[in-house]
Design an enzyme around this catalytic site. Structure first.
Site, PDB file in Angstrom:
ATOM      1  N   ARG B 258     -75.402  61.105   6.212  1.00 11.79           N
ATOM      2  CA  ARG B 258     -75.455  60.731   7.632  1.00 11.79           C
ATOM      3  C   ARG B 258     -75.168  59.242   7.804  1.00 11.79           C
ATOM      4  NH1 ARG B 258     -80.221  64.869   9.953  1.00 11.79           N
ATOM      5  NH2 ARG B 258     -78.779  66.630   9.995  1.00 11.79           N
ATOM      6  N   TYR B 400     -69.646  66.083  12.143  1.00 10.53           N
ATOM      7  CA  TYR B 400     -70.034  66.106  10.719  1.00 10.53           C
ATOM      8  C   TYR B 400     -71.525  65.875  10.525  1.00 10.53           C
ATOM      9  CZ  TYR B 400     -65.477  65.484   8.239  1.00 10.53           C
ATOM     10  OH  TYR B 400     -64.250  65.627   7.676  1.00 10.53           O
ATOM     11  N   GLU B 401     -72.115  66.590   9.568  1.00  6.27           N
ATOM     12  CA  GLU B 401     -73.486  66.290   9.091  1.00  6.27           C
ATOM     13  C   GLU B 401     -74.518  66.291  10.198  1.00  6.27           C
ATOM     14  OE1 GLU B 401     -73.721  66.335   6.040  1.00  6.27           O
ATOM     15  OE2 GLU B 401     -71.648  65.966   5.519  1.00  6.27           O
ATOM     16  N   GLY B 402     -74.386  67.241  11.118  1.00  2.00           N
ATOM     17  CA  GLY B 402     -75.317  67.289  12.242  1.00  2.00           C
ATOM     18  C   GLY B 402     -74.702  66.615  13.446  1.00  2.00           C
TER      19      GLY B 402
END
Lengths: 558, 558
Positions: B258, B400-402
Site C-alpha cells: 500500500r 490497486y491493493e484496496g
C-alpha cells in the site's frame, strides 16, 4: 418523435460500433487516411434524414428544429458513440458558416453537398504556432482571380480533417490576406476544399495534403489531421463574407461548438453513469457494516454508502449539466423569436453561459466518469466494460474549442465585463426568481436559503474582482479566473438543481412517477450537501491576496 | 551512492523503454504470455545487484538498507518506468513473505531464486467473486502429503502473473483449507509455483495455467493474468506458516504494498510534473494581459498565471506526497530499531498513515497528472509527449491493493478506533510540535495558525464521528469515510508542507540554494491558499446529518 428516432438510430448505427472504432482507430499510409466504414455511413444517413440542416430556417432549407430538441438528440447520439458522431456536428457547423456568411455560389457549390452528408466539413483554425492564441495565425492567402486566393500554410489538430471514404472534405479555414493588419483584426475566413469544383462541375485536386494523423489517448475513431495547404502553390481558397472578418464569423460556429463540447461532456458522463449504475445494481460484494453477517450472501454494491456517493455524484453532475445545456438551447432558440431588449437579454445570457456550459460539464464530467470507473473496481480499468474507453474519450473535452483556461478568461475578462456587467445582473435575477419560487416548497426552503447565502458571498467576490479591473490591475484581476469559473459553475449548477427540485416537488404533489421525482430530490440534496460546499474553499482562496500564481519579472520559476 | 546508482539504472534500463512497453503491450497466444524482453533483464539485473533483498537483515542475507533509502530509490525507478519496475517490487514482496513466515525449505527452494531475480513472484488474492471482500475467497486447498496441499481455483488481476521469459513464477496464494472456518479466519497462505521443484531439484509443471490476460487502459507493459490452478488436479501448494493465518501474513506484504502504491502515485505524478514544467518553460503562446503587446513575441506559457497554478498544484501534491512516503519510511525503519512503548508508537503511527499514504498521492496524483496534461493543450492528449501515457498509467493506483473506498473504511473504521484513538493522539502531537516550531519563523506564522485552526475543526468532526460509533450507529459512522479520508489527507499534507517550510526557512537564513528554498516557500503558500481551504467544504459536509448516501431498505435506488 425526433428523440425516439435518435434513440433508434443510436441503438442501430452508433452504439454497436463504439468499441470497434476505438480498437481499429485511424490508419494513415502513403498520405491516405482510413477510418471505420461506419463513419461515412452515419454521415450520409443523417444527411439523407435531413438532420444536418434541421435547425436552419425554412428559407435556408431547414425545418426550424428548435435547438432544444436538436441538443437533446445530440446528447443521445453522442452518449452512444462520441467519436463517431463528431463528424456530423462538424459538417453541420461548417456548412452553417457558409449559409450565414457565404455567397450564393459557395452555398450551392459546397454547403449543399455537406448538408446531404456526402462531403465532410471541418474547421481549420489551429497552427503549430497558434493554438490558444489565434492572433498568431500565419497561414497566407494571396489574392488570385475572381474572389479566389492562393492559400499556403499548415493546420494541425483538424478533427475530421481527412478520410478516403468521403467524396470531399471542405475546410473552413482561417488565413491572413497579404498585407492584412496584425493580430485578430487581420484574419479572414475561406472555404478550402480538398477537391475544388471547376467550371464543368468536376472535382480536381486542390493541393491540400495530409502530412500525418495525431495518435490520441481516446476518440480513436475520430481522425485528427495535420494538413499542409498549397505546398505545390496550387491551393485555392474562396473568401467567405468580407476580408478580415474571419474571426468574427468563426465565432458563430465556435460559440455553438463550445456548447456542443459541453454537451459531449454531458453525454459521455451520462453513458458512464448508466454503465456504472447497471454494474452496481448487479455486482455483489461485501456486506453492510452493521449488522455484519459473514454467512449471508454478499449485497449488491449499490447498497454500499461509498458506491452510492459515487453514483449520486455522477447523477448530480450529469443531470444538472444536461439541464444547463437545455437552458442555453432555450436562450439560443429565443434569440430567433425575440426582438429589441428581450433579444438583447437572451443574447447576453447565452453569451455569459457559453463558457460555463463548455467548462463545467467537461471538467466535472472527467471526474464523474472517473467515479463511474471506480465503482467497477479493477474491472473499470479494463476493456471489458465501456468505462475505460469513456474515461479516455472525455479527457479531450477540456481542451477542444478553447481550454478551460481560455474559457475562464472569456468568462471573467469578457463576459462579466460586457455592458458593465449587465449579463451577470440578468443571470442573478433569474437565479433569485428560482430561489423565491423554491421557497414555496417546504422540502426546498433549506436549499433555497443555502444558495441565497452563497450568492451573497459570490457577489462580494465579484465586487472585489471588478474593483481590481477598475484600477487597471488586469493581470491580478485575471490570475484566478479558473477558480472564479469553478465557483460560478458550481453556483449555476445549484440553480439548475433548484429548478429541477421545483418541478419534482410539483410532480410529487400530484403523486406522479414517485421514484423518478424522489430520486431527483435526493440528488438535489446530494448536490447541495457534497458539491456546493466546495464553494467555501473557492471563496476563501479568491478572497486571498497572495498573488502566488502571478508572474513577476525575475522571480524564480518553480 | 544508492540514489546515484538508481538514477543511472533508470536512465539506462528503464526510461528508454517506457513508451515501447506501452505500445507493444503484452501478447497472449496459445496459453503463452510474452512481455517486453527488457522486463526480465531489469529483474535479473536488480537481482544480481542485490537490490531485491537489500532491506533484509544481515541474518536474512540483506544489507539492512533503510526503507527511507529504498523508497527514494523506488520513486526514481518508478518515475522512469512505472509498469516495468512493478515486476521487481512484487518479487521482493512475495519473497519477503516466505522469509518472514515460511520454513527453511521454502526459503531455500523458492525465496533464493526470487531474490536473485531469476524467478518472478506474485501475490494471488483476488478471485472473480472476491475482490474488495477477501473473506469470500473460495480457492480450495486439500491436504495431500508432507505439508503439501492440492490447490484448485481461479485467481484474477494477478500482476506479473505469467510471462515466458521468466524461468519460474511463484504465486503467494490465499486459499481455504477444506473444513476451515468461514470468513477471513479460515484463509491460509501457500506458495504455489508455476513449476514446482521435485526431489532431484528439477522443475515440473504444477498445473497453473493462464486463461487470459486483462486488457488495461494503462501499464500496458505490466501483465495482468487470469490464472486457473489445479484444473488437472495436479497443482501443489506449500503452506506458509500456520493454517488459517494467511490473511494476517498477507497483510505484512499488503501494508508495504500500500505504501508502494502511494509511492507509485508520487512517482508518476512527479514524472508528469517535470514533463509539463519542461514544456511550459519552452513553449511560447499568447501574451500577458497587461500590458498586452500584439506585436511582441509570445511569452513562455509558464508566465501565464493559469499555467503557473497548474504547475504549483502539481509541485505541491508531488513534493508533499513524497515527503509523506518518507515519513512512513521513517516509522517503518524506526520499528526495527526501537522497543517497548517507543516501538508501539512508531507502529501505531505507521498503521494510521498507511491508508492515507496509499490514498492521497494516488487520488490527488490523478488530478495532478491531469493538470500536467492540461498544460500541454492538445499535445497533452497525444502520444507525442509522455503525459498521455502517464495519465492512463496512474489511473490504476486508486484501485490497486484496496480501493480508496476500502482505505477510507480502514482509516476511519479501524485505524482511528484502535487503542481508543491512540494513533490519532500521537499524530496530533506530532503535528502540534511542527506547528509550534513553524511559529518561530515569521514567514510561517500565518500558515501555522491556519493549520491549527483547521485541526480544531477536524477534532470536532472526529468527536462527532466517534460519538456515532460509540452509539453503535456503524453504518452512519462509516457512510462518509471517503470524505473523512480526503479531509485527513489534506491536513496531513499541510503538516508535511509546514515541515518543509521549516527546513526551507532555516536554509534561507543561511542563504543556501535560495531559488530552491524560495520555491519551497512559494509552494507551501500555494498549498495553504489553494488546496487546504478545500477542508472547509469537507468539514461542512461531514457536519451535515442528511444521511443521503446511506442505504435504507425499500428506498428507491437512484
Amino acid at each position: 418523435m425526433v428523440l425516439d428516432a435518435a434513440l433508434d438510430f443510436s441503438n442501430k448505427e452508433l452504439f454497436p460500433y463504439l468499441t470497434e472504432m476505438d480498437q481499429q482507430g485511424v490508419t494513415y499510409s502513403d498520405g491516405k487516411v482510413t477510418v471505420h466504414p461506419q463513419v461515412y455511413k452515419v454521415l450520409k444517413k443523417l444527411g439523407e434524414a435531413g438532420f444536418l440542416n434541421a435547425t436552419l430556417s425554412y428559407e435556408d432549407g431547414g425545418i426550424q428544429l428548435p435547438y432544444m430538441v436538436h441538443y437533446a438528440t445530440s446528447i443521445i447520439h453522442t452518449a452512444a458513440n462520441n467519436g463517431g458522431i463528431g463528424y456530423t456536428g462538424l459538417t453541420s457547423g461548417a456548412a452553417h458558416l457558409i449559409i450565414s456568411f457565404g455567397n450564393e455560389e459557395l452555398k450551392k457549390t459546397y454547403a449543399e453537398s455537406m448538408y446531404k452528408g456526402i462531403w465532410q466539413g471541418t474547421m481549420a483554425l489551429t497552427e503549430p504556432g497558434a493554438g490558444s492564441s489565434l492572433s498568431d495565425i500565419i497561414t497566407k492567402a494571396e489574392p488570385a482571380t475572381d474572389n479566389t486566393y492562393k492559400i499556403s500554410g499548415q493546420k494541425i489538430f483538424i478533427s475530421g480533417g481527412d478520410y478516403s471514404d468521403a467524396e470531399n472534405i471542405v475546410h473552413l479555414t482561417l488565413a491572413r490576406i497579404i498585407g492584412a493588419p496584425k493580430g485578430t483584426r487581420g484574419i479572414s475566413l475561406f472555404v478550402v476544399p480538398k477537391l475544388r469544383v471547376v467550371e464543368d462541375g468536376s472535382l480536381v485536386n486542390n493541393d491540400v495534403i495530409t502530412a500525418g494523423v495525431f495518435h490520441k489517448m481516446g476518440q480513436h475513431g475520430y481522425i485528427t489531421a495535420h494538413l499542409i495547404m498549397g505546398e505545390q502553390n496550387n491551393c485555392l481558397g474562396y473568401l467567405v463574407g468580407e476580408e478580415n472578418m474571419g474571426l468574427k464569423y468563426m465565432f458563430q460556429m465556435m460559440n455553438n461548438a463550445r456548447i456542443e463540447v459541453g454537451l459531449t461532456g454531458v453525454a459521455i458522463a451520462s453513458a458512464a453513469y448508466y454503465a456504472s449504475l447497471k454494474y452496481s445494481q448487479e455486482r455483489r460484494q461485501g456486506r453492510h457494516p452493521s449488522p455484519k453477517k459473514v454467512d449471508s450472501e454478499p449485497v449488491k454494491i449499490i447498497e454500499h454508502a461509498d458506491v452510492r456517493r459515487m453514483l449520486f455524484m455522477q447523477k448530480s453532475i450529469v443531470e444538472a449539466s444536461a439541464s444547463l445545456v437545455f437552458e442555453c438551447a432555450k436562450y439560443l432558440d429565443l434569440t430567433n423569436v425575440t426582438d429589441g431588449e428581450e433579444k438583447e437579454h437572451n443574447l447576453l445570457l447565452l453569451d455569459l453561459l457559453t463558457p460555463i456550459v463548455k467548462t463545467y460539464p467537461t471538467e466535472m464530467g472527467i471526474l464523474s466518469v472517473s467515479n463511474g470507473l471506480q465503482c467497477l473496481g479493477g474491472y473499470g480499468y479494463c476493456q471489458d466494460f465501456p468505462l475505460e474507453q469513456l474515461y479516455r474519450d472525455i479527457r479531450i473535452t477540456t481542451l477542444y474549442e478553447g481550454t478551460t483556461g481560455i474559457q475562464s478568461l472569456d468568462l471573467l475578462g469578457r463576459k462579466m465585463m460586457m455592458h458593465d456587467g449587465k449579463a451577470l445582473k440578468l443571470l442573478l435575477k433569474e437565479i433569485h426568481t428560482v430561489i423565491k419560487e423554491a421557497s414555496n416548497f417546504a422540502q426546498l426552503t433549506k436549499y433555497a436559503d443555502i444558495l441565497n447565502a452563497y450568492l451573497q458571498e459570490y457577489q462580494q467576490v465579484v465586487s472585489k474582482l471588478m474593483a481590481l479591473a477598475g484600477r487597471g490591475k488586469l493581470a491580478q484581476f485575471l490570475a484566478d479566473a479558473n477558480l472564479f469559473m469553478e465557483l460560478t459553475g458550481n453556483i449555476v449548477l445549484a440553480w439548475q438543481w433548484l429548478k429541477q427540485g421545483i418541478e419534482a416537488s410539483r410532480e410529487l404533489e400530484n403523486n406522479s412517477l414517485a421514484i423518478f421525482y424522489t430520486s431527483k430530490i435526493e440528488t438535489l440534496k446530494y448536490y447541495f450537501t457534497y458539491e456546493l460546499p466546495k464553494c467555501k474553499g473557492l471563496i476563501t482562496t479568491l478572497n486571498e491576496n497572495e498573488l502566488i500564481t502571478l508572474f513577476k519579472d525575475n522571480e524564480p520559476l518553480i
